[in-house]
Motif scaffolding. Sequence first.
Motif, short mmCIF file in Angstrom:
data_model
loop_
_atom_site.label_atom_id
_atom_site.label_comp_id
_atom_site.label_asym_id
_atom_site.label_seq_id
_atom_site.Cartn_x
_atom_site.Cartn_y
_atom_site.Cartn_z
N CYS A 171 0.82 -1.22 0.00
CA CYS A 171 0.00 0.00 0.00
C CYS A 171 0.84 1.26 0.00
CB CYS A 171 -0.92 0.02 1.22
SG CYS A 171 -2.28 -1.18 1.16
N ALA A 172 2.07 1.18 0.46
CA ALA A 172 2.92 2.38 0.57
C ALA A 172 3.07 3.04 -0.80
CB ALA A 172 4.28 2.00 1.13
N THR A 173 3.04 4.35 -0.81
CA THR A 173 3.01 5.07 -2.08
C THR A 173 3.67 6.44 -1.96
OG1 THR A 173 1.54 5.85 -3.84
CG2 THR A 173 0.77 6.12 -1.58
N THR A 174 3.98 7.02 -3.12
CA THR A 174 4.41 8.43 -3.20
C THR A 174 3.36 9.26 -3.92
OG1 THR A 174 5.60 7.98 -5.28
CG2 THR A 174 6.87 7.82 -3.22
N ASP A 175 2.21 8.64 -4.22
CA ASP A 175 1.14 9.32 -4.94
C ASP A 175 0.42 10.32 -4.02
OD1 ASP A 175 -0.67 9.41 -7.41
OD2 ASP A 175 -2.09 9.00 -5.79
N VAL A 176 0.50 11.58 -4.37
CA VAL A 176 -0.05 12.64 -3.52
C VAL A 176 -1.56 12.51 -3.37
CG1 VAL A 176 -0.37 15.14 -3.30
CG2 VAL A 176 1.84 14.23 -4.01
N GLU A 177 -2.26 12.19 -4.44
CA GLU A 177 -3.72 12.09 -4.36
C GLU A 177 -4.13 10.99 -3.39
OE1 GLU A 177 -5.42 11.67 -8.20
OE2 GLU A 177 -4.76 13.65 -8.90
N GLN A 178 -3.45 9.86 -3.44
CA GLN A 178 -3.78 8.77 -2.52
C GLN A 178 -3.48 9.19 -1.08
OE1 GLN A 178 -5.24 5.50 -2.90
NE2 GLN A 178 -5.30 5.99 -0.73
N ILE A 179 -2.36 9.86 -0.88
CA ILE A 179 -1.99 10.32 0.46
C ILE A 179 -3.05 11.29 1.00
CG2 ILE A 179 -0.29 11.67 1.75
CD1 ILE A 179 1.84 10.50 -0.20
N GLU A 180 -3.51 12.21 0.16
CA GLU A 180 -4.54 13.16 0.60
C GLU A 180 -5.83 12.45 0.96
OE1 GLU A 180 -4.76 15.88 -2.65
OE2 GLU A 180 -3.10 17.13 -1.90
N ARG A 181 -6.20 11.44 0.17
CA ARG A 181 -7.44 10.70 0.48
C ARG A 181 -7.32 10.01 1.83
NH1 ARG A 181 -7.43 9.48 -5.17
NH2 ARG A 181 -6.34 7.50 -4.79
N TRP A 182 -6.15 9.44 2.11
CA TRP A 182 -5.98 8.77 3.40
C TRP A 182 -6.09 9.76 4.56
CZ3 TRP A 182 -1.18 5.64 1.46
CH2 TRP A 182 -1.59 4.36 1.03
N TRP A 183 -5.32 10.83 4.49
CA TRP A 183 -5.23 11.71 5.66
C TRP A 183 -6.42 12.67 5.80
CZ3 TRP A 183 -0.81 9.15 4.49
CH2 TRP A 183 -0.07 8.69 5.58
N LEU A 184 -7.29 12.71 4.80
CA LEU A 184 -8.55 13.43 4.99
C LEU A 184 -9.51 12.66 5.90
CD1 LEU A 184 -9.30 14.88 1.44
CD2 LEU A 184 -8.85 16.18 3.54
N ARG A 185 -9.26 11.36 6.05
CA ARG A 185 -10.15 10.52 6.86
C ARG A 185 -9.86 10.65 8.35
NH1 ARG A 185 -9.54 4.86 3.42
NH2 ARG A 185 -10.36 5.65 1.41
N ALA A 186 -8.58 10.75 8.71
CA ALA A 186 -8.21 10.75 10.14
C ALA A 186 -6.79 11.25 10.29
CB ALA A 186 -8.34 9.34 10.71
#
Length: 294
Positions: free
Chosen positions: A39-54
Amino acid sequence: MPSDRLMRAACSLAARGLYVFPLRPGSKIPAVRRDWEGCATTDVEQIERWWLRAPYNIGVATGPSRLLVVDLDAPKRSDLDRRHGRQVLDELARKAHETVPRNTLIVTTAGGGQHLYFRAPTDRSLTNTAGRLGPHIDTRARGGYVVGPGSRSGRSLYRIVHGTDPVPAPQWIVALLQPSIPPCPPRRETPHPAYVRAAIEGEMRRVAEATPGRRNATLFKAAARLGRFVHSGQVNDGDVDAALSTAASGHVGIDGFSPYEIRRTIRSGIARSVQGAGNRRGADPMPPQRSRTS
């Protein structure tokens, strides 16, 4: 908001080429259900989706990031060795006539330790270690992760204290991390019983089919080859003697070939094999001098 701060921190790490994934808020435990490394990534969009949750803590996957992170822990009250991991690493450096690089990415941990981020070598495959370098020193590489800067544990934060990009891992540290593999004793092959039976049958056939001018040499070589099974304890010399005597019995009486000559040749061949006199493994043994009757 905490989520915004952690999101920016995660995106900043990704911009350095480090692969990140969410940890449970305030924890070191992955927040993804499975395969945190995948799951680890450097994709900014995916990171934003994750950290918008919690307000997740940040995990840095060291394998995909091609990192070697040296984790220097502070001693606990119950530890007999009261040195900080940083002191232990400094002592190792002095013994190697080296210094610990301080021009790389360095993060202080919530527990008073330090994470030294290095680029992992491309010609070595490093994995995680615990205490291999010394007390209070762990390392994370392929198959591991560390808690990234910006994360929180209780009231304490993981903070960057030297913000440069990771430098290549020092060769003296890499050398100390190589596993020490004790030499194995020479392997003594033990053929399968079916192979032994096939070998005996093959030698019996060669002896039985030998021409009168080659039967003595053929019998000697057969006894010497089968003698290795006597030496390994897979058959006894009586079995070899009986098998080869049976195979050679058809030659008795032809040009003076006698049972005595059979027994003498077999014993000589087995003795040569067991003693290994002048023979190398796999080489045909030298036959005895041809008798006048063969």
